[in-house]
Write an enzyme that holds these catalytic residues in place. Structure first.
Site, PDB file in Angstrom:
ATOM      1  N   GLU A 207      45.660  30.443  31.642  1.00 19.99           N
ATOM      2  CA  GLU A 207      46.005  31.572  32.227  1.00 19.99           C
ATOM      3  C   GLU A 207      45.116  31.963  33.235  1.00 19.99           C
ATOM      4  O   GLU A 207      43.665  31.575  33.220  1.00 19.99           O
ATOM      5  CB  GLU A 207      45.737  32.980  31.168  1.00 19.99           C
ATOM      6  CG  GLU A 207      46.881  33.069  30.161  1.00 19.99           C
ATOM      7  CD  GLU A 207      46.543  34.173  29.131  1.00 19.99           C
ATOM      8  OE1 GLU A 207      45.876  34.958  29.376  1.00 19.99           O
ATOM      9  OE2 GLU A 207      47.055  34.096  28.015  1.00 19.99           O
TER      10      GLU A 207
ATOM     11  N   GLU B 218      43.683  32.447  22.395  1.00 20.28           N
ATOM     12  CA  GLU B 218      42.100  32.962  22.541  1.00 20.28           C
ATOM     13  C   GLU B 218      41.588  33.505  21.242  1.00 20.28           C
ATOM     14  O   GLU B 218      41.471  34.655  21.142  1.00 20.28           O
ATOM     15  CB  GLU B 218      42.309  34.020  23.512  1.00 20.28           C
ATOM     16  CG  GLU B 218      43.027  33.559  24.805  1.00 20.28           C
ATOM     17  CD  GLU B 218      43.026  34.874  26.081  1.00 20.28           C
ATOM     18  OE1 GLU B 218      42.736  36.147  25.532  1.00 20.28           O
ATOM     19  OE2 GLU B 218      43.027  34.435  27.076  1.00 20.28           O
TER      20      GLU B 218
HETATM   21  C1  PNW Z   1      44.357  37.512  27.914  1.00 20.12           C
HETATM   22  N1  PNW Z   1      38.391  39.198  29.444  1.00 20.12           N
HETATM   23  O1  PNW Z   1      43.422  38.272  27.474  1.00 20.12           O
HETATM   24  C2  PNW Z   1      45.493  37.188  27.085  1.00 20.12           C
HETATM   25  O2  PNW Z   1      45.859  36.244  26.587  1.00 20.12           O
HETATM   26  C3  PNW Z   1      46.826  38.205  27.653  1.00 20.12           C
HETATM   27  O3  PNW Z   1      47.648  38.572  26.524  1.00 20.12           O
HETATM   28  C4  PNW Z   1      46.344  39.283  28.456  1.00 20.12           C
HETATM   29  O4  PNW Z   1      47.540  40.157  28.876  1.00 20.12           O
HETATM   30  C5  PNW Z   1      45.583  38.769  29.430  1.00 20.12           C
HETATM   31  O5  PNW Z   1      44.643  37.800  29.376  1.00 20.12           O
HETATM   32  C6  PNW Z   1      45.137  39.775  30.790  1.00 20.12           C
HETATM   33  O6  PNW Z   1      44.254  40.575  29.918  1.00 20.12           O
HETATM   34  C7  PNW Z   1      42.211  38.355  28.113  1.00 20.12           C
HETATM   35  O7  PNW Z   1      37.667  40.367  29.169  1.00 20.12           O
HETATM   36  C8  PNW Z   1      41.616  39.705  27.732  1.00 20.12           C
HETATM   37  O8  PNW Z   1      37.663  38.138  30.001  1.00 20.12           O
HETATM   38  C9  PNW Z   1      40.317  39.837  28.321  1.00 20.12           C
HETATM   39  C10 PNW Z   1      39.367  38.915  28.853  1.00 20.12           C
HETATM   40  C11 PNW Z   1      40.221  37.565  29.267  1.00 20.12           C
HETATM   41  C12 PNW Z   1      41.519  37.464  28.655  1.00 20.12           C
END
Ligand code: PNW
Length: 494
Positions: free
Chosen positions: A389, A174
């Protein structure tokens, strides 16, 4: 009749990749053990007041570093055919480059060896935000082009050692979350970079170097090394639904996609950043040389998307004239892009995670529309797509009186079923070539700025005893794949 009754009999192709996902700093613990060097997240969680909501850190939480055999034994018991973890760069190169830490390497030999022994296929991320701290101190981490060589050396080293056993590689997790903050001691989270130069310029430098690092490894992987597997990076994005049928709102949606997905997808599908980014950001957006454009174009074998939720998007007031003025101090995301919101409920925007992650609402219909938008409209050249994910969080620890409340996670179970149904509809009805889906996450873990408060696991983690307990959602996922032709380890004779 259930809304999903029309897919009750639909089946996935036998080679559909599915399983649970995780990342090194979030689950391993053992932060100071066996020669691991510190990463930026050790510094953020220990030294930056307010960075982590509950002042927790990844020192111990989960202890997967020591408990991986038990964790994998349970995966084998569940029968999940794939598992998607990340490898910790500072365990292999404690200073980011230079001497190799043999103990760390031996550990991952054991981890990969155990997965292979059990017949679980690893889809491995090489970097999930745990940049070696030494590289921040030396030159500012991802804002400096020097990191490209250091990352490439690390990535090649790992790939050479494990490629035989790893069918899918993710170079970077990401990059959309690059440098969400402005200073060395930031209040941001996720994928930090030292802000020199400060502000949005640092963010786009981080993204630029991420793309160069990824592409250099991917090109080497196929052309020189002749790797056996497939390689890409993991995007983060959410479905955007226009606020109204006005052309201004439609333009806001397309601009929003540019700034999130086009930022990275443009270079690898078309060789350069989208025009809207160049026009808006001017000198803040670094430029690729012609050779770099060639390097990056086509550097992904498939599209990987981490997609959790969906938003409404509408045009900025006065078409963004003020917000997007070239001389504004901080043109960037989201202030120059759109107005977004995930309330009120609509088009399938369902219940929120409430006290869990505030940004997350259950939007099962959104994933189907999103998969179609990515593969048919935004990047029609991508051969196939995996949802690398998706998942749902739950309220704080002290809202639970007993573990029973935590393991009967019916909202998460409902979220996962709805997403899986829509991924299947995407494949069977929309004819989108979806080739995999990974649930975040294997068990409750360190949720970055939310620490231990926000739980994304399909297994409950008792933070004191370290005991793992499968939640209702884990069984929901297993039953769903059983019903829809998902391959289980036991089916393939391992
Ligand atoms: C992902 N959003 O991050 C990460 O790859 C993980 O490490 C994390 O634990 C997981 O999602 C859950 O948060 C994100 O705001 C953080 O849409 C924020 C977003 C999406 C993915």
């Amino acid at each position: 009749a259930s809304v999903y009754s029309n897919i009750a009999d639909a089946k996935l192709p036998a080679n559909f990749a599915w399983g649970l996902s995780s990342s090194a700093y979030q689950i391993e613990g053992a932060a100071k053990d066996e020669g691991r060097g510190p990463s930026i997240w050790d510094l953020l969680s220990h030294r930056v007041p307010g960075q982590v909501a509950d002042d927790t850190n990844g020192d111990i939480l989960g202890q997967h570093y020591y408990l991986y055999k038990q964790d994998f034994a349970r995966l084998k018991h569940f029968g999940t055919p794939w598992y998607s973890p990340s490898i910790s760069w500072p365990r292999i190169f404690p200073f980011g480059h230079g001497p190799v830490n043999e103990e760390g390497l031996k550990h991952y030999d054991d981890v990969i060896g155990e997965l292979v022994r059990l017949g679980i296929k690893p889809a491995v991320s090489l970097f999930h935000w745990d940049t070696p701290l030494a590289l921040f101190n030396e030159y500012g981490g991802w804002t400096n082009k020097k990191i490209v060589d250091h990352y490439v050396d690390y990535a090649k080293f790992i790939i050479k050692r494990y490629d035989e056993h790893v069918p899918v590689w993710f170079t970077i997790n990401e990059p959309q979350y690059c440098n969400w903050q402005y200073k060395y001691y930031p209040a941001g989270t996720y994928y930090p970079s030292y802000g020199v130069p400060p502000g949005d310029q640092a963010r786009f430098l981080c993204g630029h170097h991420t793309l160069l690092a990824h592409a250099t490894v991917a090109k080497w992987y196929h052309e020189e090394f002749k790797g056996k597997g497939r390689i890409t990076f993991k995007n983060s994005g959410n479905y955007f639904e226009a606020n109204s049928s006005s052309s201004a709102d439609a333009a806001a949606v397309s601009r929003s996609y540019d700034f999130v997905l086009g930022w990275f997808g443009g270079p690898w599908t078309d060789g350069d950043y989208p025009k809207s980014l160049k026009d808006t950001l001017g000198d803040i957006l670094p430029k690729f040389t012609d050779n770099e454009k060639k390097l990056i174009k086509g550097s992904c074998d498939f599209y990987a998307i981490d997609a959790y939720t969906a938003y409404y998007v509408g045009a900025l007031p006065n078409n963004g004239v003020e917000a997007c003025a070239k001389n504004s101090s901080a043109p960037g995301w989201p202030e120059c892009v759109e107005q977004s919101s995930n309330s009120p409920a609509g088009f399938g925007i369902g219940p929120g995670a409430d006290l869990g992650a505030s940004w997350l609402k259950s939007t099962p219909g959104g994933i189907r529309k999103f998969l179609k938008a990515i593969t048919k409209d935004l990047f029609p050249k991508v051969p196939d797509i995996m949802v690398t994910e998706f998942g749902f969080s739950e309220p704080f620890e002290n809202d639970y009186t007993t573990i029973q409340d935590a393991i009967w996670d019916l909202r998460r179970a409902d979220y996962l079923q709805g997403y899986l149904d829509n991924i299947l509809l995407s494949q069977t009805v929309d004819k989108v070539n979806v080739t995999g889906a990974f649930v975040w996450s294997i068990f409750d873990n360190f949720e970055w700025g939310s620490g231990a408060k926000v739980r994304f696991g399909v297994q409950y983690l008792n933070y004191t005893s370290l005991e793992r307990t499968p939640k209702a959602s884990m069984f929901q996922v297993l039953n769903w794949f059983r019903a829809h032709g998902g391959t289980f380890i036991s089916d393939s004779g391992n």
